[in-house]
Structure formats: structure tokens, C-alpha cells
Design an enzyme around this catalytic site. Structure first.
Site, PDB file in Angstrom:
ATOM      1  N   ASP A 244       0.843  -1.193   0.000  1.00 56.37           N
ATOM      2  CA  ASP A 244       0.000   0.000   0.000  1.00 56.37           C
ATOM      3  C   ASP A 244       0.880   1.246   0.000  1.00 56.37           C
ATOM      4  OD1 ASP A 244      -3.215   0.354   0.800  1.00 56.37           O
ATOM      5  OD2 ASP A 244      -1.986   2.132   1.197  1.00 56.37           O
TER       6      ASP A 244
ATOM      7  N   ASP B  10       4.526   2.731  -4.017  1.00 57.41           N
ATOM      8  CA  ASP B  10       3.873   3.700  -4.893  1.00 57.41           C
ATOM      9  C   ASP B  10       3.794   3.041  -6.253  1.00 57.41           C
ATOM     10  OD1 ASP B  10       3.105   5.711  -6.588  1.00 57.41           O
ATOM     11  OD2 ASP B  10       4.636   7.145  -5.953  1.00 57.41           O
ATOM     12  N   VAL B  11       2.608   2.566  -6.636  1.00 61.86           N
ATOM     13  CA  VAL B  11       2.500   1.757  -7.846  1.00 61.86           C
ATOM     14  C   VAL B  11       2.825   2.554  -9.108  1.00 61.86           C
ATOM     15  CG1 VAL B  11       0.841   0.159  -6.824  1.00 61.86           C
ATOM     16  CG2 VAL B  11       0.012   2.155  -8.100  1.00 61.86           C
TER      17      VAL B  11
ATOM     18  N   TYR C 143     -10.885   9.111 -14.887  1.00 61.53           N
ATOM     19  CA  TYR C 143     -11.000   7.813 -14.222  1.00 61.53           C
ATOM     20  C   TYR C 143     -11.486   6.742 -15.191  1.00 61.53           C
ATOM     21  CZ  TYR C 143     -12.562   4.170 -11.006  1.00 61.53           C
ATOM     22  OH  TYR C 143     -12.758   2.967 -10.369  1.00 61.53           O
TER      23      TYR C 143
ATOM     24  N   LYS D 166      -9.428   3.292 -16.415  1.00 60.25           N
ATOM     25  CA  LYS D 166      -9.898   1.929 -16.173  1.00 60.25           C
ATOM     26  C   LYS D 166     -10.127   1.172 -17.483  1.00 60.25           C
ATOM     27  CE  LYS D 166      -9.862   1.624 -11.699  1.00 60.25           C
ATOM     28  NZ  LYS D 166      -8.977   0.655 -11.016  1.00 60.25           N
TER      29      LYS D 166
END
Length: 264
Positions: free
Chosen positions: A48, A73-74, A166, A170
Site C-alpha cells: 500500500d 507507490d505503484v 478515471y 480503467k
């Protein structure tokens, strides 16, 4: 050889001894998925952005099975590599990846800044790619694996306005899913996505809050045929199905878990 019958048919849903790295796992859907995976025998890396939260969640869930909490931190390549290196050092590598970390602040289309657009795509799309890439590198050495990317019903149909950055991020997650499923099937690596509808979680409450009001189909009372929001555990069960041997002949699919919203 895989056969249809078994003395214990529900064993195909188990992940005994499999190492699962779950991003965004300190809370919400990621945490619910971590708990469920521990219950079916997985060893879970709770990753996370909130490193302290990840470590606290790992410590809290550790009585249920082996856990490791790591900060990640992805959107940052070096951070992702460090997280997967930690998983390899502790557990030997990753067999299952759940790309659950997400970012969803609202911004109107005409007032949205380039920085807001880029940050949304950096977390949701680039983050999915970076984690998937590191996971596949480890899975190839372990004989295969399973990846489940968390997308959204918004990837296929507008649900909340304003949400352009967003929704497009996605849709990118689903495109990554389809291509990776095709590219890495010969490596015995399955890649699927889950498209949740509205979830009754802190993240969902955050979407409804803030200074930018929401409109659109998902904001219309009674629009969902089941007339309720989903619970994190209901999404986590779908994730488990796709991650487990129960879905051994399924790859490249996008599984809607939206209470029938997109069919209305």
C-alpha cells in the site's frame, strides 16, 4: 491432468502456499481480499502507498497466516521493483497478483488540469502495468501464475459525471488485461479483470464527498436493479474465483460485479 470431479470439489478455490501480492491492501477492497486469501491458505503481501498502514494490517492479519506489509507507490517503477524484491526475499516470489490500488479524485472535464489527468493514469493504468510486469518476471520462474486487475464498470459505460480521467484509465486497465492474457498464456500465466459497481467502502464515500458534485446514472436513486451497493467481500469473492484454480481455463475476461447496473 485436470479432471472435472474431485473428492473435495471446493479445493479448487484454495490457494494453499501460494504467494499473493495485493496492492491497495491496507483498507477497503484490498484488505477484504487479503483476509479472504489468507482464509484459503495464501501467503499475502499487503502492499500500500500507506506503508505504516500496510505493516499494521499485515500485523493484524498475521494470526490468520503468513503476511508481509510493504509500502509501494505503484506509479513509481523503483518503488514497485523494491516491493516485489521484498516479496521474493521473504517468500521466494509471487504466484498471484491483485492490482487493487486506485486513485479517484473528481474533476470536471473543462476544468481538469493535465496534471490531474496524468496522475490518474499514472496510478490506475501505469501502476497496473508496472506491477503486472514485475509479477510476470517472477511468475515465469515459478511455472506460471494468476493476475487479477481491478477495473470498473465505468470502463464500459459512463456511470458518474464528472469522471473522464478515471473512466479512461480503467478502460486502459482492461486493455492491458486482454493483451497480457494473450501474450503470456504460453507461460501458464492467466490475466483477468474484475469490474466492480458501486462499493460500500470508504473509497465509495470519498467519491460521493468533496467539492465536485456527482451526477449521472449511478447517482440516480433506484438505478441499480438490486437497489443496493456491493460489499467489499462480494468483490473479493469474484477476485478469488479468477485468481484460483477454479478459473484454470479462464483468461482475458472482464467480470462485471455490479448488481446488474450495466444491464439496466
Amino acid at each position: 491432468m485436470i479432471t472435472a470431479g474431485s473428492a473435495a470439489p471446493l479445493d479448487c478455490f484454495r490457494l494453499d502456499g501460494k504467494v499473493a501480492l495485493i496492492t491497495g491492501a491496507a483498507s477497503g477492497l484490498g484488505r477484504a481480499t487479503s483476509e479472504l486469501f489468507l482464509q484459503v491458505g495464501a501467503w499475502v503481501v499487503i502492499a500500500d502507498l500507506n506503508a505504516e498502514g500496510a505493516q499494521a494490517t499485515a500485523a493484524e492479519l498475521s494470526p490468520q497466516g503468513p503476511t508481509l506489509g510493504v509500502g509501494v507507490d505503484v506509479a513509481d517503477e523503483a518503488s514497485v521493483r523494491t516491493a516485489f524484491a521484498g516479496a521474493a526475499e521473504r517468500f521466494g516470489g509471487v504466484d498471484v497478483l491483485i492490482n487493487c490500488a486506485a486513485y479517484r479524485p473528481k474533476a470536471t472535464t473543462l476544468e481538469m488540469t493535465v496534471a490531474q489527468w496524468d496522475q490518474m493514469h499514472a496510478v490506475n493504468a501505469r501502476g497496473t502495468f508496472l506491477c503486472l510486469r514485475e509479477a510476470i518476471r517472477q511468475m515465469r520462474t515459478r511455472g506460471g501464475g494468476s493476475i487479477v486487475n481491478i477495473s470498473s464498470m465505468s470502463a464500459i459505460r459512463p456511470t458518474i459525471l464528472p469522471n473522464m480521467h478515471y473512466d479512461s484509465s480503467k478502460a486502459g486497465v482492461d486493455a492491458i488485461t486482454r493483451l497480457a492474457a494473450l501474450e503470456f498464456a504460453p507461460d501458464n500465466i492467466r490475466v483477468n479483470s474484475v469490474q466492480p459497481g458501486g462499493i460500500d467502502s470508504q473509497g465509495g464515500k470519498n467519491i460521493r464527498g468533496g467539492d465536485v458534485p456527482i451526477t449521472g446514472p449511478a447517482a440516480t436513486p433506484g438505478r441499480n436493479p438490486m437497489n443496493r451497493m456491493g460489499q467489499p467481500i462480494e468483490i473479493a469473492r469474484a477476485v478469488l474465483f479468477l485468481a484460483s484454480p477454479a478459473a484454470s481455463y479462464i483468461t482475458g475476461v472482464e467480470l462485471l460485479v455490479d448488481g446488474g447496473f450495466t444491464k439496466g
